[in-house]
Design a protein around this motif. Structure first.
Motif, PDB file in Angstrom:
ATOM      1  N   PHE A 284       0.830  -1.210   0.000  1.00  0.00           N
ATOM      2  CA  PHE A 284       0.000   0.000   0.000  1.00  0.00           C
ATOM      3  C   PHE A 284       0.863   1.258   0.000  1.00  0.00           C
ATOM      4  O   PHE A 284       0.508   2.275   0.590  1.00  0.00           O
ATOM      5  CB  PHE A 284      -0.942  -0.010   1.202  1.00  0.00           C
ATOM      6  CG  PHE A 284      -1.982  -1.096   1.131  1.00  0.00           C
ATOM      7  CD1 PHE A 284      -3.154  -0.904   0.428  1.00  0.00           C
ATOM      8  CD2 PHE A 284      -1.751  -2.326   1.732  1.00  0.00           C
ATOM      9  CE1 PHE A 284      -4.107  -1.914   0.336  1.00  0.00           C
ATOM     10  CE2 PHE A 284      -2.691  -3.336   1.651  1.00  0.00           C
ATOM     11  CZ  PHE A 284      -3.868  -3.137   0.957  1.00  0.00           C
ATOM     12  N   ALA A 285       2.027   1.156  -0.655  1.00  0.00           N
ATOM     13  CA  ALA A 285       2.906   2.320  -0.813  1.00  0.00           C
ATOM     14  C   ALA A 285       2.635   2.967  -2.168  1.00  0.00           C
ATOM     15  O   ALA A 285       2.572   2.290  -3.188  1.00  0.00           O
ATOM     16  CB  ALA A 285       4.359   1.890  -0.703  1.00  0.00           C
ATOM     17  N   HIS A 286       2.467   4.283  -2.176  1.00  0.00           N
ATOM     18  CA  HIS A 286       2.140   5.015  -3.402  1.00  0.00           C
ATOM     19  C   HIS A 286       3.171   6.118  -3.621  1.00  0.00           C
ATOM     20  O   HIS A 286       3.392   6.945  -2.749  1.00  0.00           O
ATOM     21  CB  HIS A 286       0.737   5.629  -3.295  1.00  0.00           C
ATOM     22  CG  HIS A 286      -0.326   4.638  -2.950  1.00  0.00           C
ATOM     23  ND1 HIS A 286      -0.942   3.836  -3.880  1.00  0.00           N
ATOM     24  CD2 HIS A 286      -0.867   4.306  -1.740  1.00  0.00           C
ATOM     25  CE1 HIS A 286      -1.841   3.056  -3.279  1.00  0.00           C
ATOM     26  NE2 HIS A 286      -1.799   3.325  -1.990  1.00  0.00           N
ATOM     27  N   ASP A 293      -2.094  11.197  -5.662  1.00  0.00           N
ATOM     28  CA  ASP A 293      -3.181  12.189  -5.657  1.00  0.00           C
ATOM     29  C   ASP A 293      -4.536  11.500  -5.571  1.00  0.00           C
ATOM     30  O   ASP A 293      -5.415  11.914  -4.807  1.00  0.00           O
ATOM     31  CB  ASP A 293      -3.093  13.039  -6.928  1.00  0.00           C
ATOM     32  CG  ASP A 293      -4.197  14.082  -6.995  1.00  0.00           C
ATOM     33  OD1 ASP A 293      -4.181  15.017  -6.172  1.00  0.00           O
ATOM     34  OD2 ASP A 293      -5.081  13.947  -7.867  1.00  0.00           O
ATOM     35  N   GLY A 294      -4.700  10.408  -6.330  1.00  0.00           N
ATOM     36  CA  GLY A 294      -5.969   9.684  -6.319  1.00  0.00           C
ATOM     37  C   GLY A 294      -6.255   9.041  -4.984  1.00  0.00           C
ATOM     38  O   GLY A 294      -7.391   9.073  -4.493  1.00  0.00           O
ATOM     39  N   VAL A 295      -5.239   8.460  -4.351  1.00  0.00           N
ATOM     40  CA  VAL A 295      -5.416   7.798  -3.051  1.00  0.00           C
ATOM     41  C   VAL A 295      -5.734   8.814  -1.966  1.00  0.00           C
ATOM     42  O   VAL A 295      -6.552   8.559  -1.076  1.00  0.00           O
ATOM     43  CB  VAL A 295      -4.148   6.988  -2.699  1.00  0.00           C
ATOM     44  CG1 VAL A 295      -4.132   6.628  -1.212  1.00  0.00           C
ATOM     45  CG2 VAL A 295      -4.091   5.714  -3.530  1.00  0.00           C
ATOM     46  N   ILE A 296      -5.073   9.963  -2.029  1.00  0.00           N
ATOM     47  CA  ILE A 296      -5.332  11.008  -1.026  1.00  0.00           C
ATOM     48  C   ILE A 296      -6.779  11.502  -1.121  1.00  0.00           C
ATOM     49  O   ILE A 296      -7.439  11.737  -0.105  1.00  0.00           O
ATOM     50  CB  ILE A 296      -4.337  12.178  -1.212  1.00  0.00           C
ATOM     51  CG1 ILE A 296      -2.919  11.714  -0.836  1.00  0.00           C
ATOM     52  CG2 ILE A 296      -4.743  13.380  -0.364  1.00  0.00           C
ATOM     53  CD1 ILE A 296      -1.822  12.634  -1.313  1.00  0.00           C
ATOM     54  N   LYS A 297      -7.279  11.613  -2.337  1.00  0.00           N
ATOM     55  CA  LYS A 297      -8.665  12.067  -2.525  1.00  0.00           C
ATOM     56  C   LYS A 297      -9.666  11.007  -2.065  1.00  0.00           C
ATOM     57  O   LYS A 297     -10.687  11.325  -1.452  1.00  0.00           O
ATOM     58  CB  LYS A 297      -8.899  12.415  -3.989  1.00  0.00           C
ATOM     59  CG  LYS A 297      -8.181  13.680  -4.440  1.00  0.00           C
ATOM     60  CD  LYS A 297      -8.322  13.890  -5.941  1.00  0.00           C
ATOM     61  CE  LYS A 297      -7.648  15.196  -6.370  1.00  0.00           C
ATOM     62  NZ  LYS A 297      -7.632  15.346  -7.850  1.00  0.00           N
ATOM     63  N   ASP A 298      -9.389   9.761  -2.396  1.00  0.00           N
ATOM     64  CA  ASP A 298     -10.247   8.640  -1.976  1.00  0.00           C
ATOM     65  C   ASP A 298      -9.436   7.363  -2.159  1.00  0.00           C
ATOM     66  O   ASP A 298      -9.111   6.995  -3.292  1.00  0.00           O
ATOM     67  CB  ASP A 298     -11.517   8.569  -2.832  1.00  0.00           C
ATOM     68  CG  ASP A 298     -12.508   7.514  -2.332  1.00  0.00           C
ATOM     69  OD1 ASP A 298     -12.069   6.549  -1.653  1.00  0.00           O
ATOM     70  OD2 ASP A 298     -13.701   7.639  -2.630  1.00  0.00           O
ATOM     71  N   TYR A 302      -7.283   3.733  -5.796  1.00  0.00           N
ATOM     72  CA  TYR A 302      -6.156   2.875  -6.149  1.00  0.00           C
ATOM     73  C   TYR A 302      -5.884   1.764  -5.135  1.00  0.00           C
ATOM     74  O   TYR A 302      -4.810   1.153  -5.166  1.00  0.00           O
ATOM     75  CB  TYR A 302      -4.884   3.722  -6.325  1.00  0.00           C
ATOM     76  CG  TYR A 302      -4.886   4.502  -7.620  1.00  0.00           C
ATOM     77  CD1 TYR A 302      -4.638   3.867  -8.835  1.00  0.00           C
ATOM     78  CD2 TYR A 302      -5.156   5.866  -7.623  1.00  0.00           C
ATOM     79  CE1 TYR A 302      -4.646   4.578 -10.029  1.00  0.00           C
ATOM     80  CE2 TYR A 302      -5.172   6.583  -8.814  1.00  0.00           C
ATOM     81  CZ  TYR A 302      -4.912   5.926 -10.008  1.00  0.00           C
ATOM     82  OH  TYR A 302      -4.936   6.635 -11.184  1.00  0.00           O
ATOM     83  N   GLU A 303      -6.833   1.488  -4.246  1.00  0.00           N
ATOM     84  CA  GLU A 303      -6.676   0.387  -3.306  1.00  0.00           C
ATOM     85  C   GLU A 303      -7.924  -0.484  -3.342  1.00  0.00           C
ATOM     86  O   GLU A 303      -9.041  -0.001  -3.140  1.00  0.00           O
ATOM     87  CB  GLU A 303      -6.440   0.915  -1.880  1.00  0.00           C
ATOM     88  CG  GLU A 303      -5.102   1.618  -1.724  1.00  0.00           C
ATOM     89  CD  GLU A 303      -4.872   2.218  -0.356  1.00  0.00           C
ATOM     90  OE1 GLU A 303      -3.749   2.713  -0.103  1.00  0.00           O
ATOM     91  OE2 GLU A 303      -5.820   2.208   0.482  1.00  0.00           O
ATOM     92  N   GLY A 304      -7.709  -1.781  -3.606  1.00  0.00           N
ATOM     93  CA  GLY A 304      -8.833  -2.699  -3.726  1.00  0.00           C
ATOM     94  C   GLY A 304      -9.475  -3.048  -2.403  1.00  0.00           C
ATOM     95  O   GLY A 304     -10.608  -3.517  -2.361  1.00  0.00           O
TER      96      GLY A 304
END
Length: 376
Positions: A284-286, A293-298, A302-304
């Motif tokens: 779960f390292a980005h 940016d996508g993970v920070i927003k939601d 990018y995480e299942g």
């Protein structure tokens, strides 16, 4: 999610210990058994009593724990092996016999008729002693399908409790696994099936799930995918794959997966790769700007699944491919607030350092950069 109908038979303590060079101490075995039991694993294949008194004592120590999980031992389909298991205190056994023509001819140097007789003698003895019996078909993936069906019919007629379909060499793909398991399930629907898969072609987890989708009720796993050669289907991968890819909830508590994996990695002296599916430190390292940016927003972008589900945490890595959103978030995690324009100003320096060191930046480097920016 469907109701749990799948039984996990974890064989870390048997096939996992058969990994070349791996030896678990009795203390290790007890700890692993307790952890697997505590998360809800329903069955543990816990050893090979025919190996001798030490192994029998280890199995007896596990029996004495009084776990909720059923303990089952591995045996050749012989009366002495089964008696050694009885002497160890278990009430469930797997009796294994070679079922492919290549092994019948080149390994045991017998005939199909001899194998059928071997099954009848061993199974008859085991059931006569009141044991729960899984009949294991070694090299079933290379066996003649009608012969497997005949062995299953004998197993059912004599009171056997299930049949283990073994892809011993790990040569199947998920499509072949599905087809073979479905054919066996259709031919002898009364007898529950178990799938035992190996990872020689990197498909153990996929094949295990394919077998379940084809109708198998039992599945073998090992923690971290330990096992002979390239290993077995990994417990953590099979459980999470079933849950998130197949919509099948096994009822296993996954929150201790990381803890369990680290313990087994240490006990087996087989370090856990950072990129190991499901439980690796960096799963779960980005880093890339778009992903961060996508993970920070939601996180769902990018995480299942939530990293906390397996005992991990999300990491925003700052390196060559980072963007301003990731940099701002990383500083925020350190209690430092920077603006978008400040982040843009720092990005050139971040990328230069990452390029030179060929590594992401650690907190000390980021703090130093921040201090230089303020001084400027």
């Amino acid at each position: 999610m469907s109701e749990p109908t799948i039984i996990i038979d974890d064989t870390t303590l048997r096939d996992g210990e058969q990994t070349a060079g791996v030896v678990f101490s009795r203390r290790d075995k007890i700890a692993i058994a307790r952890m697997l039991d505590s998360i809800g694993v329903q069955e543990l294949e816990c050893g090979i009593p025919a190996m001798g008194k030490d192994e029998q004592s280890d199995v007896r120590a596990l029996v004495d724990l009084g776990l909720n999980a059923r303990l089952i031992t591995w045996n050749r389909a012989t009366v002495p092996d089964i008696q050694a298991s009885i002497d160890s205190g278990v009430t469930a056994v797997d009796i294994s016999l070679s079922v492919s023509d290549i092994m019948i001819r080149n390994k045991i140097r017998k005939t199909r008729e001899w194998v059928k007789e071997q099954l009848k003698v061993a199974l008859g003895f085991a059931k006569g002693k009141g044991l729960y019996v899984s009949v294991g078909g070694e090299d079933a993936s290379r066996a003649d399908l009608p012969f497997l069906i005949e062995l299953m019919q004998i197993t059912w007629a004599m009171g056997g409790d299930r049949f283990r379909f073994c892809d011993t060499l790990g040569i199947l793909d998920p499509f072949g696994t599905f087809d073979m398991v479905r054919a066996l399930r259709t031919a002898v629907p009364e007898l529950p099936l178990e799938v035992h898969t190996h990872n020689d072609l990197g498909m153990a987890t996929a094949n295990a799930i394919a077998g379940i989708r084809a109708g198998a009720m039992f599945v073998n796993t090992t923690v971290n995918g330990l096992g002979e050669r390239a290993g077995n289907a990994a417990l953590e991968e099979v459980i999470m794959g079933l849950k998130h890819a197949s919509g099948i909830d096994t009822g296993i508590d996954t929150h201790r997966f990381r803890e369990l994996s680290l313990f087994v990695a240490k006990a087996s002296n087989r370090p856990l790769p950072a990129w190991k599916a499901v439980v690796g430190e960096r799963v779960f390292a980005h880093e890339s700007g778009l992903h961060a940016d996508g993970v920070i927003k939601d996180p769902r972008n990018y995480e299942g699944f939530d990293p906390a589900e397996v005992g991990l945490v999300r990491q925003i890595v700052v390196g060559k491919h980072s963007g301003t959103s990731g940099l701002i978030e990383r500083y925020k995690d350190m209690g430092i607030a920077i603006s978008r324009s400040e982040a843009m100003h720092l990005m050139d320096k971040v990328r230069k350092i990452a390029q030179q060191t060929r590594r992401p930046l650690n907190n000390n480097q980021l703090i130093k950069l921040y201090g230089l920016k303020k001084a400027a």
